[in-house]
Write an enzyme that holds these catalytic residues in place. Structure first.
Site, PDB file in Angstrom:
ATOM      1  N   HIS A 122     -10.732   8.541   1.796  1.00  0.00           N
ATOM      2  CA  HIS A 122      -9.987   7.687   0.867  1.00  0.00           C
ATOM      3  C   HIS A 122      -8.601   7.443   1.475  1.00  0.00           C
ATOM      4  CE1 HIS A 122      -7.751   6.757  -2.872  1.00  0.00           C
ATOM      5  NE2 HIS A 122      -8.913   6.542  -3.459  1.00  0.00           N
ATOM      6  N   ASP A 199     -10.160  17.333   0.292  1.00  0.00           N
ATOM      7  CA  ASP A 199      -9.921  16.394  -0.800  1.00  0.00           C
ATOM      8  C   ASP A 199     -11.091  16.554  -1.775  1.00  0.00           C
ATOM      9  OD1 ASP A 199      -9.858  14.272  -2.506  1.00  0.00           O
ATOM     10  OD2 ASP A 199      -9.684  12.732  -0.967  1.00  0.00           O
ATOM     11  N   GLN A 202     -13.711  14.083  -5.825  1.00  0.00           N
ATOM     12  CA  GLN A 202     -15.038  13.743  -6.353  1.00  0.00           C
ATOM     13  C   GLN A 202     -15.930  14.976  -6.462  1.00  0.00           C
ATOM     14  OE1 GLN A 202     -15.563  10.955  -7.633  1.00  0.00           O
ATOM     15  NE2 GLN A 202     -13.931   9.719  -6.754  1.00  0.00           N
ATOM     16  N   LYS A 225     -10.282  12.469 -13.107  1.00  0.00           N
ATOM     17  CA  LYS A 225     -11.695  12.351 -12.704  1.00  0.00           C
ATOM     18  C   LYS A 225     -12.508  13.516 -13.262  1.00  0.00           C
ATOM     19  CE  LYS A 225     -10.288  10.061  -8.453  1.00  0.00           C
ATOM     20  NZ  LYS A 225     -10.719   8.662  -8.478  1.00  0.00           N
ATOM     21  N   CYS A 362     -10.752   1.885  -1.882  1.00  0.00           N
ATOM     22  CA  CYS A 362      -9.660   2.570  -1.155  1.00  0.00           C
ATOM     23  C   CYS A 362     -10.208   3.298   0.067  1.00  0.00           C
ATOM     24  CB  CYS A 362      -8.902   3.554  -2.058  1.00  0.00           C
ATOM     25  SG  CYS A 362      -8.094   2.765  -3.431  1.00  0.00           S
TER      26      CYS A 362
HETATM   27  C1  PLP Z   1     -12.057  10.995  -2.649  1.00  0.00           C
HETATM   28  C2  PLP Z   1     -10.766  10.611  -3.323  1.00  0.00           C
HETATM   29  N1  PLP Z   1      -9.613  11.070  -2.840  1.00  0.00           N
HETATM   30  C3  PLP Z   1      -8.441  10.776  -3.398  1.00  0.00           C
HETATM   31  C4  PLP Z   1      -8.367   9.957  -4.496  1.00  0.00           C
HETATM   32  C5  PLP Z   1      -7.018   9.660  -5.091  1.00  0.00           C
HETATM   33  O1  PLP Z   1      -6.937  10.154  -6.387  1.00  0.00           O
HETATM   34  P1  PLP Z   1      -5.688   9.767  -7.325  1.00  0.00           P
HETATM   35  O2  PLP Z   1      -5.582   8.276  -7.267  1.00  0.00           O
HETATM   36  O3  PLP Z   1      -6.090  10.277  -8.666  1.00  0.00           O
HETATM   37  O4  PLP Z   1      -4.504  10.454  -6.772  1.00  0.00           O
HETATM   38  C6  PLP Z   1      -9.539   9.443  -5.032  1.00  0.00           C
HETATM   39  C7  PLP Z   1      -9.493   8.512  -6.189  1.00  0.00           C
HETATM   40  O5  PLP Z   1     -10.197   7.547  -6.242  1.00  0.00           O
HETATM   41  C8  PLP Z   1     -10.776   9.781  -4.437  1.00  0.00           C
HETATM   42  O6  PLP Z   1     -11.926   9.327  -4.927  1.00  0.00           O
END
Ligand code: PLP
Length: 404
Positions: A122, A199, A202, A225, A362
């Protein structure tokens, strides 16, 4: 989870009813999860009946709020197998990664050091590393994917050298649903003296996470999430690493003593929580952790994997549909329909109360790797069921008819 259980779960989520009163087929949980009433109630009470600041007040309401805020920290720590002194509340996963990149990276990276990321990350797990690489002169390497869309750890093994100081990888891909063997990634990173950041955005809502068993060094996720509120997430970091990290932001609450000559800082995790924290959101997150824990992450995982497998099978049975990612995914399915842009598909599905995500998610480098500008993505949650899949499939057939 039986369909009766799922029906019961749906009733817990007021957001699952569409404006027209019909069922809303919400298949965008990977973007953000709907909130159960218990979380909404916890937030309402924290914002109303129980509201006060934390860590400062001498009056009893503030003392109680402080206890609740710190209890939330303990709860989050226990939920992912850490201890409370290892949990920093952040605005979300994005801020947590920026915190590590800026604080740990700023103190530990120098010109010529290397960072290993993967193709499927991401943007939140790419851009903070680019920023710190620019600042320090560190270099970024990109681990490729296997043909079916997993991070290729054999390739990572071959790439890693003693110049690598950090490896940062997604536990579960937000686009492909593919799952990382974190323990193996940790062993490989540690073998060359690098730290591993995971990270977990998910993964935390879909799998049982135990940071001690995974043996990673940093683990991040966002509450929204995990059926909790927006505006809060967590960084877990191994205590000895967190203790040695310099402050990220300066302000109230993160200090020991301030003078114009010299300021000293509070110990971790307070050192990383400058300013009035997200009190209400932390309490909402604790309620979400309780809600999910009562159901059980093992139940959630089985439920979402089964739905993902069912959807993949059905999509593969359709003409002109490409399904991306490995066979076994953690509740997330990305696909494309020949000749129909995912945005058009998403718009027509919306007319049938089916909400999917369409776009680059993203993850533009991954889109480039897949050779598409965008994908359609259906992602499941605790409340998803076969009706949602049927509505999606019917909507895809309808869209195909409209596009001839
Ligand atoms: C795999 C992953 N990493 C990071 C993020 C970023 O999360 P946030 O926008 O809640 O900081 C997301 C959100 O879509 C994600 O799916």
């Amino acid at each position: 989870m039986s369909s009766t259980d799922t029906l019961t779960r749906k009733a817990d989520f007021p957001g699952l009813v569409a404006v027209d009163g019909r069922e809303w087929h919400y298949l965008d949980t990977a973007a953000t999860a709907q909130k159960p009433q218990v979380v909404i109630d916890a937030v309402t009470n924290a914002l109303g009946r129980d509201y006060a600041t934390v860590h400062r007040g001498v009056y009893s309401r503030s003392a109680e709020m402080t206890l609740a805020y710190e209890a939330a920290r303990r709860k989050v720590a226990g939920f992912i197998g850490g201890t409370e002194d290892e949990i920093v509340f952040t605005r979300g996963a994005t801020e947590a990664i920026n915190l590590v990149a800026s604080s740990w990276g700023g103190a530990n990276l120098k010109a010529g050091d290397r960072i290993l990321l993967s193709v499927l990350e991401h943007h939140s797990n790419i851009v903070p590393w680019q920023l710190i690489a620019e600042r320090t002169g560190a270099l970024i390497d990109i681990c490729p994917l296997t043909e079916d869309g997993r991070i290729d750890l054999d390739a990572a093994q071959a790439m890693l050298t003693s110049a690598h100081k950090l490896v940062a990888l997604a536990h579960v891909s937000n686009v492909l649903g593919s799952q990382l063997d974190v323990r193996r990634a940790a062993d490989m990173a540690h073998a060359v003296g690098a730290k591993l950041l995971v990270d977990g955005c998910q993964a935390v809502p879909r799998l049982t996470v135990d940071v001690a068993a995974l043996d990673c060094d940093f683990y991040v996720f966002s509450a929204h999430k995990l059926y909790g509120p927006t505006g809060i997430g967590a960084l877990w970091a191994r205590a000895e690493i967190l203790d040695a990290m310099p402050p990220y932001q300066g302000g109230g609450s993160m200090i020991d003593r301030v003078t114009f000559e010299r300021t000293t800082y509070a110990p971790a995790p307070q050192r990383f929580e400058a300013g009035t924290p997200a009190i209400v959101e932390a309490i909402g997150l604790a309620a979400a952790v309780d809600y999910v824990s009562a159901i059980g992450l093992d139940v959630a995982e089985r439920h979402e994997r089964a739905l993902a497998a069912q959807l993949r099978d059905a999509l593969r049975g359709m003409n002109n549909v490409t399904v991306f990612g490995p066979e076994d995914t953690a509740g997330i399915v990305s696909f494309a329909v020949d000749g129909i842009h995912p945005h058009d598909l998403g718009t027509i599905l919306d007319e049938a109360n089916v909400a999917i995500r369409a776009g680059h998610h993203c993850a533009q480098p991954l889109m480039e790797h897949l050779g598409v500008p965008a994908t359609a993505r259906a992602s499941f949650g605790l409340y998803s069921d076969e009706n949602d899949i049927s509505a999606l499939l019917a909507g895809i057939e309808r869209t195909k008819r409209i596009f001839g």
